[in-house]
Design a protein around this motif. Structure first.
Motif, PDB file in Angstrom:
ATOM      1  N   CYS A  30      38.917  43.780  44.537  1.00 42.29           N
ATOM      2  CA  CYS A  30      39.344  44.489  43.332  1.00 42.29           C
ATOM      3  C   CYS A  30      40.831  44.782  43.369  1.00 42.29           C
ATOM      4  CB  CYS A  30      38.559  45.791  43.187  1.00 42.29           C
ATOM      5  SG  CYS A  30      36.811  45.550  42.822  1.00 42.29           S
ATOM      6  N   GLN A  31      41.341  45.141  44.554  1.00 42.31           N
ATOM      7  CA  GLN A  31      42.755  45.469  44.649  1.00 42.31           C
ATOM      8  C   GLN A  31      43.627  44.233  44.510  1.00 42.31           C
ATOM      9  OE1 GLN A  31      42.798  47.452  48.399  1.00 42.31           O
ATOM     10  NE2 GLN A  31      42.376  49.465  47.519  1.00 42.31           N
ATOM     11  N   THR A  32      43.276  43.164  45.187  1.00 36.60           N
ATOM     12  CA  THR A  32      44.138  41.985  45.181  1.00 36.60           C
ATOM     13  C   THR A  32      44.049  41.216  43.880  1.00 36.60           C
ATOM     14  OG1 THR A  32      42.392  40.681  46.192  1.00 36.60           O
ATOM     15  CG2 THR A  32      43.972  41.720  47.666  1.00 36.60           C
ATOM     16  N   ALA A  33      42.928  41.330  43.165  1.00 38.97           N
ATOM     17  CA  ALA A  33      42.761  40.537  41.956  1.00 38.97           C
ATOM     18  C   ALA A  33      43.118  41.314  40.694  1.00 38.97           C
ATOM     19  CB  ALA A  33      41.326  40.030  41.854  1.00 38.97           C
ATOM     20  N   ARG A  34      43.484  42.589  40.822  1.00 44.62           N
ATOM     21  CA  ARG A  34      43.869  43.361  39.649  1.00 44.62           C
ATOM     22  C   ARG A  34      45.185  42.839  39.087  1.00 44.62           C
ATOM     23  NH1 ARG A  34      43.793  49.417  41.387  1.00 44.62           N
ATOM     24  NH2 ARG A  34      44.502  49.701  39.243  1.00 44.62           N
ATOM     25  N   PRO A 118      44.138  37.715  28.498  1.00 47.97           N
ATOM     26  CA  PRO A 118      44.022  36.327  28.973  1.00 47.97           C
ATOM     27  C   PRO A 118      44.800  36.042  30.246  1.00 47.97           C
ATOM     28  CG  PRO A 118      44.471  36.424  26.609  1.00 47.97           C
ATOM     29  CD  PRO A 118      44.673  37.806  27.132  1.00 47.97           C
ATOM     30  N   SER A 119      45.780  36.895  30.600  1.00 50.68           N
ATOM     31  CA  SER A 119      46.588  36.653  31.805  1.00 50.68           C
ATOM     32  C   SER A 119      45.976  37.273  33.059  1.00 50.68           C
ATOM     33  CB  SER A 119      47.997  37.212  31.609  1.00 50.68           C
ATOM     34  OG  SER A 119      47.951  38.609  31.357  1.00 50.68           O
ATOM     35  N   PHE A 120      44.758  37.793  32.976  1.00 49.31           N
ATOM     36  CA  PHE A 120      44.089  38.461  34.104  1.00 49.31           C
ATOM     37  C   PHE A 120      43.486  37.374  35.014  1.00 49.31           C
ATOM     38  CE2 PHE A 120      41.438  42.533  34.940  1.00 49.31           C
ATOM     39  CZ  PHE A 120      41.633  42.384  36.304  1.00 49.31           C
ATOM     40  N   ALA A 121      44.296  36.864  35.958  1.00 51.33           N
ATOM     41  CA  ALA A 121      43.884  35.735  36.796  1.00 51.33           C
ATOM     42  C   ALA A 121      42.672  36.070  37.665  1.00 51.33           C
ATOM     43  CB  ALA A 121      45.045  35.284  37.677  1.00 51.33           C
ATOM     44  N   GLY A 122      42.626  37.298  38.201  1.00 52.71           N
ATOM     45  CA  GLY A 122      41.500  37.671  39.054  1.00 52.71           C
ATOM     46  C   GLY A 122      40.184  37.624  38.316  1.00 52.71           C
ATOM     47  N   LEU A 144      38.529  26.907  36.896  1.00 51.97           N
ATOM     48  CA  LEU A 144      39.401  26.712  38.056  1.00 51.97           C
ATOM     49  C   LEU A 144      40.635  25.891  37.678  1.00 51.97           C
ATOM     50  CD1 LEU A 144      36.723  26.034  40.811  1.00 51.97           C
ATOM     51  CD2 LEU A 144      38.209  28.023  40.630  1.00 51.97           C
ATOM     52  N   LYS A 145      40.442  24.875  36.872  1.00 47.35           N
ATOM     53  CA  LYS A 145      41.589  24.085  36.423  1.00 47.35           C
ATOM     54  C   LYS A 145      42.495  24.912  35.510  1.00 47.35           C
ATOM     55  CE  LYS A 145      39.512  19.525  36.905  1.00 47.35           C
ATOM     56  NZ  LYS A 145      39.140  18.258  36.257  1.00 47.35           N
ATOM     57  N   HIS A 146      41.881  25.774  34.702  1.00 42.22           N
ATOM     58  CA  HIS A 146      42.661  26.650  33.835  1.00 42.22           C
ATOM     59  C   HIS A 146      43.568  27.554  34.670  1.00 42.22           C
ATOM     60  CE1 HIS A 146      43.577  29.355  30.481  1.00 42.22           C
ATOM     61  NE2 HIS A 146      43.224  30.376  31.264  1.00 42.22           N
ATOM     62  N   ILE A 147      43.055  28.063  35.782  1.00 40.36           N
ATOM     63  CA  ILE A 147      43.871  28.908  36.664  1.00 40.36           C
ATOM     64  C   ILE A 147      45.047  28.121  37.223  1.00 40.36           C
ATOM     65  CG2 ILE A 147      43.862  30.209  38.832  1.00 40.36           C
ATOM     66  CD1 ILE A 147      40.924  30.857  38.294  1.00 40.36           C
ATOM     67  N   GLU A 148      44.786  26.890  37.647  1.00 38.13           N
ATOM     68  CA  GLU A 148      45.852  26.065  38.220  1.00 38.13           C
ATOM     69  C   GLU A 148      46.926  25.729  37.198  1.00 38.13           C
ATOM     70  OE1 GLU A 148      44.172  23.308  41.730  1.00 38.13           O
ATOM     71  OE2 GLU A 148      43.285  22.893  39.777  1.00 38.13           O
ATOM     72  N   GLU A 149      46.499  25.441  35.974  1.00 40.49           N
ATOM     73  CA  GLU A 149      47.413  24.929  34.970  1.00 40.49           C
ATOM     74  C   GLU A 149      48.187  26.034  34.235  1.00 40.49           C
ATOM     75  OE1 GLU A 149      44.915  22.641  32.452  1.00 40.49           O
ATOM     76  OE2 GLU A 149      44.532  21.074  33.965  1.00 40.49           O
TER      77      GLU A 149
END
Length: 477
Positions: A30-34, A118-122, A144-149
């Motif tokens: 939770c901390q690292t992905a916030r 939409p910018s919440f990567a975690g 997963l590809k969306h995160i990479e791109e």
């Protein structure tokens, strides 16, 4: 969603992302992905909401640590009406739902989080995990590809994503049936399991006498054709439990020594049940029943085995401790019928493009009827490694060592009545090449080399086998 149309190569990526995240405590996730300071959620902008979310997170984490994920989910879900349109709350609800095995709830919560922010990567990453657990592989891969791109993940995370995509090409994990059929041709220097000695030493009234063996007991070289088939499938159950069904058949026909033809059939069913109550995230109980039938010249043996064990994630490995109970039944030599309780530990690991692992187990072979040598102590050690050299080529190596020692003298006429001991050494090398540029091409060419050596203080248990074979395999997945 457009992302659902992505190709399936991200399946193993989602699986291993799930494994990697499962190794981290929920609090750390939770901390690292916030969101970062540039991605402040709505709750951070509204005074009075940040502290309640943090307090709720702390209470939920305490319940998770106590092995009570269902209660943690109930606690967080009860506050849903008070945190409408709050991506941080939705992210907390989604991660707690994942921990509790409520994947549909996790999807709903995490989709709300990324819709508002939409910018919440975690939240995107956990959403991929939730879709994977529901069997929605294309959606998970697309995320997963969306995160990479669309994000700028750190180099370490990019390396992990690249690594799991290599594993995807290798593992070919699917939701339905997976089968393989292969046809092989090869040669062996010992088609008849001939002895590696030309004479036996007999003890006649205290005098050692050498007995020359008939040539028929010596190894005979031959060529052979071999046919193989395997099938397996995973069945998902509630709360992340699942079952695995496996079956295989191998049949070998020799060119000259047709009286030495062989058959080996195996079937097994295994159940995997998450055990969060043990206090270790990722702990899984397993129970299995399997059967095997081997048909060799003038000998037919059936083996039934029951297994219970505990599997734990340790860094990049899965470590399993297990107890096996095995019974062997010989159709024509009932004196060899036996029961064997085994105690063992095994591990499977992955690092980069390499998979490796091993197993160690010890057992006590107790005959059902009277047999030469009586009870037998057994120990087995296995080590293996596989390297994905390139997407279309994989090489592997395995080594096997087994030791057996009888409690009683084998025969007063052989080796002065000594207790028999046998060392077995085995090595196997193989290469799997998939023609073309598509690693999911169903056709593959397989090359194998195998060596087996038995050494004993009694000549009747001494042999050596070398064999080489090449085959064409069709894979349905």
């Amino acid at each position: 969603m457009i992302i659902s149309q992505r190709n399936r190569l991200g399946l193993a990526a989602a699986a291993l992302a799930l494994a990697a995240m499962s190794l981290m405590p929920l609090k750390a996730r939770c901390q690292t992905a916030r969101p970062s300071s540039e991605q402040t959620p709505a709750s951070a902008k509204t005074p009075g909401l940040v502290e309640p979310i943090n307090a709720l997170r702390a209470k939920a984490q305490a319940l998770i640590d106590a092995g009570k994920p269902a209660q943690a989910l109930e606690l967080v879900a009860a506050q849903e009406a008070e945190h409408d349109n709050d991506p941080e709350y939705d992210y907390l609800l989604g991660t707690i739902a994942l921990a509790a095995g409520e994947n549909a709830t996790a999807v709903n919560a995490l989709e709300r989080a990324v819709l508002v922010q939409p910018s919440f990567a975690g939240a995107w990453l956990d959403l991929a995990i939730a879709h994977f657990r529901l069997g929605e592989i294309e959606v998970a891969d697309g995320i997963l590809k969306h995160i990479e791109e669309n994000f700028n993940p750190p180099q370490q995370l990019r390396a992990e994503i690249a690594e799991v995509r290599q594993k995807a090409a290798r593992s070919r994990i699917t939701k339905g049936w997976q089968t393989e059929f292969g046809a092989f041709s090869g040669s062996t220097n010992n088609a008849n399991f001939g002895l590696a000695v030309s004479s036996l030493q007999l003890n006649l009234a205290g005098t050692t006498v050498s007995l020359m063996l008939d040539p028929s007991y010596r190894p005979r070289s031959d060529v052979f054709n071999e046919f193989r088939g395997t099938a397996n499938r995973r069945f998902d159950h509630d709360r992340n439990a699942y079952s695995q069904v496996y079956a295989s058949l191998r049949h070998r026909d020799y060119g000259d020594a047709t009286d030495q033809n062989q058959r080996d059939a195996i079937g097994s069913v295994t159940r995997y049940e998450p055990a969060p109550w043990l206090g270790s995230e990722g702990a899984t109980l397993l129970a299995s029943v399997s059967g095997r039938n081997l048909v060799y010249p003038e000998r037919d043996v059936s083996i039934v085995q029951l297994t219970g064990g505990l599997r734990l994630p340790v860094r990049s490995c899965q470590v399993t401790t297990r107890i096996d109970y095995e019974q062997r039944f010989f159709s024509s030599e009932s004196t060899h019928d036996a029961k064997i309780p085994w105690l063992g530990i095994s591990g499977e690991c992955a690092k980069g493009s390499v998979q490796y692992g091993g197993q160690q187990r010890i057992g006590f072979d107790s005959p059902t009827n009277q047999r030469p040598g009586g009870n037998t102590f057994r120990s087995e050690t296995i080590g293996f490694g596989r390297w994905q050299v390139m997407p279309s080529l994989q090489v592997g190596a395995a080594a096997f060592y087994a030791y057996a020692r009888d409690v009683e003298g084998y025969n007063p006429l052989l080796a002065n009545g000594d207790r028999r001991w046998v060392h077995r050494f085995g090595q196997k090398l193989d290469a799997v090449w998939v023609p073309g540029e598509n690693p999911r091409n169903p056709w593959a060419i397989v090359i194998e080399f195998e060596n087996i050596r038995d050494r004993s203080n009694i000549g009747l248990s001494t042999l050596q086998i070398n064999q080489f074979q090449v085959g064409l395999v069709y894979r349905y997945f």
